[in-house]
Design an enzyme around this catalytic site. Structure first.
Site, PDB file in Angstrom:
ATOM      1  N   HIS A  44     -44.948  -5.801  17.167  1.00 32.28           N
ATOM      2  CA  HIS A  44     -45.341  -4.625  17.943  1.00 32.28           C
ATOM      3  C   HIS A  44     -44.996  -4.825  19.409  1.00 32.28           C
ATOM      4  O   HIS A  44     -45.275  -5.874  19.991  1.00 32.28           O
ATOM      5  CB  HIS A  44     -46.852  -4.404  17.816  1.00 32.28           C
ATOM      6  CG  HIS A  44     -47.330  -3.246  18.642  1.00 32.28           C
ATOM      7  ND1 HIS A  44     -47.251  -1.954  18.193  1.00 32.28           N
ATOM      8  CD2 HIS A  44     -47.845  -3.184  19.894  1.00 32.28           C
ATOM      9  CE1 HIS A  44     -47.709  -1.147  19.132  1.00 32.28           C
ATOM     10  NE2 HIS A  44     -48.071  -1.859  20.172  1.00 32.28           N
TER      11      HIS A  44
ATOM     12  N   ARG B  21     -58.965  10.242  25.467  1.00 31.77           N
ATOM     13  CA  ARG B  21     -58.780   9.259  26.546  1.00 31.77           C
ATOM     14  C   ARG B  21     -57.761   9.756  27.562  1.00 31.77           C
ATOM     15  O   ARG B  21     -57.906   9.571  28.763  1.00 31.77           O
ATOM     16  CB  ARG B  21     -58.289   7.918  25.964  1.00 31.77           C
ATOM     17  CG  ARG B  21     -59.384   7.121  25.265  1.00 31.77           C
ATOM     18  CD  ARG B  21     -58.795   5.971  24.462  1.00 31.77           C
ATOM     19  NE  ARG B  21     -58.056   5.029  25.279  1.00 31.77           N
ATOM     20  CZ  ARG B  21     -57.102   4.214  24.814  1.00 31.77           C
ATOM     21  NH1 ARG B  21     -56.795   4.213  23.516  1.00 31.77           N
ATOM     22  NH2 ARG B  21     -56.462   3.392  25.614  1.00 31.77           N
TER      23      ARG B  21
ATOM     24  N   ASP C 243     -57.806   7.233  15.743  1.00 34.92           N
ATOM     25  CA  ASP C 243     -57.109   6.802  16.960  1.00 34.92           C
ATOM     26  C   ASP C 243     -56.448   7.998  17.631  1.00 34.92           C
ATOM     27  O   ASP C 243     -56.483   8.141  18.844  1.00 34.92           O
ATOM     28  CB  ASP C 243     -56.056   5.730  16.640  1.00 34.92           C
ATOM     29  CG  ASP C 243     -55.304   5.321  17.896  1.00 34.92           C
ATOM     30  OD1 ASP C 243     -55.957   4.816  18.827  1.00 34.92           O
ATOM     31  OD2 ASP C 243     -54.082   5.538  17.969  1.00 34.92           O
TER      32      ASP C 243
ATOM     33  N   LYS D 216     -53.960   0.111  14.130  1.00 33.97           N
ATOM     34  CA  LYS D 216     -52.731   0.569  13.452  1.00 33.97           C
ATOM     35  C   LYS D 216     -51.950  -0.601  12.838  1.00 33.97           C
ATOM     36  O   LYS D 216     -51.212  -0.428  11.883  1.00 33.97           O
ATOM     37  CB  LYS D 216     -51.884   1.389  14.431  1.00 33.97           C
ATOM     38  CG  LYS D 216     -52.551   2.741  14.713  1.00 33.97           C
ATOM     39  CD  LYS D 216     -51.904   3.520  15.825  1.00 33.97           C
ATOM     40  CE  LYS D 216     -52.159   2.922  17.166  1.00 33.97           C
ATOM     41  NZ  LYS D 216     -51.845   3.713  18.327  1.00 33.97           N
TER      42      LYS D 216
ATOM     43  N   SER E  53     -57.108   0.262  19.693  1.00 33.21           N
ATOM     44  CA  SER E  53     -56.196   1.328  19.265  1.00 33.21           C
ATOM     45  C   SER E  53     -54.942   0.716  18.623  1.00 33.21           C
ATOM     46  O   SER E  53     -54.551   1.078  17.502  1.00 33.21           O
ATOM     47  CB  SER E  53     -55.812   2.164  20.502  1.00 33.21           C
ATOM     48  OG  SER E  53     -54.671   2.923  20.273  1.00 33.21           O
TER      49      SER E  53
HETATM   50  N1  URA Z   1     -50.612   2.234  22.633  1.00 29.85           N
HETATM   51  C1  URA Z   1     -51.529   2.569  21.703  1.00 29.85           C
HETATM   52  O1  URA Z   1     -51.227   2.696  20.530  1.00 29.85           O
HETATM   53  N2  URA Z   1     -52.795   2.753  22.112  1.00 29.85           N
HETATM   54  C2  URA Z   1     -53.192   2.630  23.391  1.00 29.85           C
HETATM   55  O2  URA Z   1     -54.358   2.800  23.682  1.00 29.85           O
HETATM   56  C3  URA Z   1     -52.206   2.287  24.339  1.00 29.85           C
HETATM   57  C4  URA Z   1     -50.921   2.087  23.934  1.00 29.85           C
END
Ligand code: URA
Length: 434
Positions: free
Chosen positions: A82, A168, A161, A187, A183
């Site tokens: 990631h 947010r 999310d 994932k 967050s």
């Molecule tokens: N990328 C994400 O998936 N979530 C965040 O909060 C910030 C960057």
């Protein structure tokens, strides 16, 4: 349980229990807790953070808000790499060819471009006829058949999310390490993998502008991953300038493929080698990262990575083809050379500016609904540390529509800073956290 009591508890810096977190998040997802109460809780978290235990429960609740992608009995060691998002980051494209050569599968959900950062989904989709799996079953089938599976984010995976992120975004609570960590990790953890490699970008073009914040985010994500029993490594990498030379979509695909052939830019090639080295160590196929990097360098010399990349493309259904001369990829009609008005050593190439200059000519999105012009982009010709004379070409803009060219040029102009003194090249790898 009362939502107001949970908000007050967090506001007053007391840790929340797993029941309180689950109650709040589940009721927010099903609409029983309104946005204004969730906003208040997010702000309390922004100021007071979540401890490791709270983060575990918060992330767990997020993961369980939607479908899981479970891969059973994969013969391959599956790695989810990631990146926290940068400019010129085409790493996933190169990795899929390379990991495949070592019997490792790359598995992940990828994002689309937004703002100054590019998106892996758009880069792959710049290849004509490329089609991602459309649902989790197709993704699982892809992993079973070719060992790797990559698809775009789906609303069915971690839907909480998406709902929280949108809130947010409008409540000033994006920049919370706890919220970012949960967050991202929710994932990652919703998909089966044997190892997670986090590439945390640091610098002007990244989410994390300084090393301290990047280290904190990395540690926080690694703690979550370890608490869920996953192997996880964090790599802090430089985003004070774009990665490699190509910024865009089709041009980044070309650069990634050239890297698989051993012709990649120095910084990008080193990043790819390092991530493969880490992956080989995680999979037990190398004793240490250096040995893994060497195996990667040798593999590139065999020509196999490009064959694996082609196999990956073939599976995606629409028969996408890449020819030696890349002539099947979309190509912008016009080219404009951006030349230096100064002389000296390049001391800065503001990645965010380059990302924005590229986005406004059509390679990216300012709003999620915007469409992409895949053949446009900017190819840098110099990097930090290079010596330039007046009139030297710093970058080439490939474009179709000239409407935003003046603004793009202005952003480029502002991106470069020069020094009279020799400037060292920047190291792309800042730190590896295991
Ligand atoms: N990328 C994400 O998936 N979530 C965040 O909060 C910030 C960057």
């Amino acid at each position: 349980m009362l939502a107001i009591k949970i908000i007050e508890k967090k506001r007053d810096k007391y840790p929340l229990t797993s029941d309180e977190i689950n109650f709040f998040l589940n009721n927010y997802l099903n609409g029983n807790i309104p946005d204004y109460q969730m906003s208040a809780l997010l702000m309390a978290i922004y100021f007071n953070g979540l401890n490791q235990e709270e983060l575990f429960h918060f992330t767990n609740s997020m993961i369980n808000s939607g479908e899981l992608i479970k891969i059973n009995n994969s013969e391959k060691f599956l790695i989810d790499k990631h990146s926290t998002g940068g400019v010129g980051d085409k790493t996933t494209i190169a990795l899929v060819g390379l990991f495949g050569c070592f019997g490792i599968g790359e598995i992940k959900l990828s994002g689309k471009s937004l703002g100054h950062t590019g998106g892996t989904v758009d880069k792959f989709e710049s290849i004509p006829n490329f089609k991602f799996p459309e649902n989790k079953n197709q993704m699982i089938d892809m992993v079973n058949k070719i060992g790797s599976g990559i698809m775009g984010y789906s609303d069915k995976i971690v839907p909480l999310d998406k709902k929280i992120y949108a809130l947010r975004d409008v409540t000033g609570t994006i920049e919370s390490i706890s919220l970012i960590a949960s967050s991202i990790m929710s994932k990652k953890l919703a998909i089966t993998s044997n190892g997670i490699i986090l590439d945390i970008k640091v610098g002007s073009g990244a989410f994390m502008k300084n090393i301290e914040d990047a280290k904190e985010l990395s540690q926080s994500m690694m703690n979550i991953g370890k608490n869920f029993g996953r192997k996880i490594v964090g790599v802090l990498t430089d985003m004070e300038q774009p990665l490699g030379f190509a910024v865009g979509n089709a041009n980044e695909v070309i650069e990634a493929i050239e890297t698989l052939k051993g012709n990649g830019p120095k910084d990008f090639s080193l990043l790819v080698n390092t991530i493969i080295g880490i992956g080989l160590l995680m999979a037990g196929k190398a004793q240490n990262i250096d040995e893994g990097k060497l195996l990667c360098e040798n593999m590139i010399k065999t020509g196999k990575p490009i064959e694996h990349f082609k196999k990956f493309l073939e599976y995606t259904g629409g028969n996408p083809k890449i020819t030696e001369d890349y002539s099947l990829l979309p190509m912008a009609k016009n080219k404009l050379e951006f030349k230096s008005k100064k002389e000296g050593y390049i001391s800065q190439i503001q990645a965010e500016n380059i990302g924005r200059a590229t986005m406004i000519i059509g390679a990216g999105r300012s709003k999620i609904e915007d469409s992409i012009d895949y053949g446009v982009g900017i190819n840098l010709t110099k990097k930090i540390g290079d010596k330039v004379n007046k009139g030297d070409i710093l970058a080439v803009i490939q474009y179709n529509d000239d409407k935003n060219i003046p603004d793009s040029l202005r952003l480029l102009e502002e991106a470069y800073v020069f020094s009279d003194k020799k400037i060292p090249e920047r190291d792309v790898i800042i730190e590896i956290q295991m």
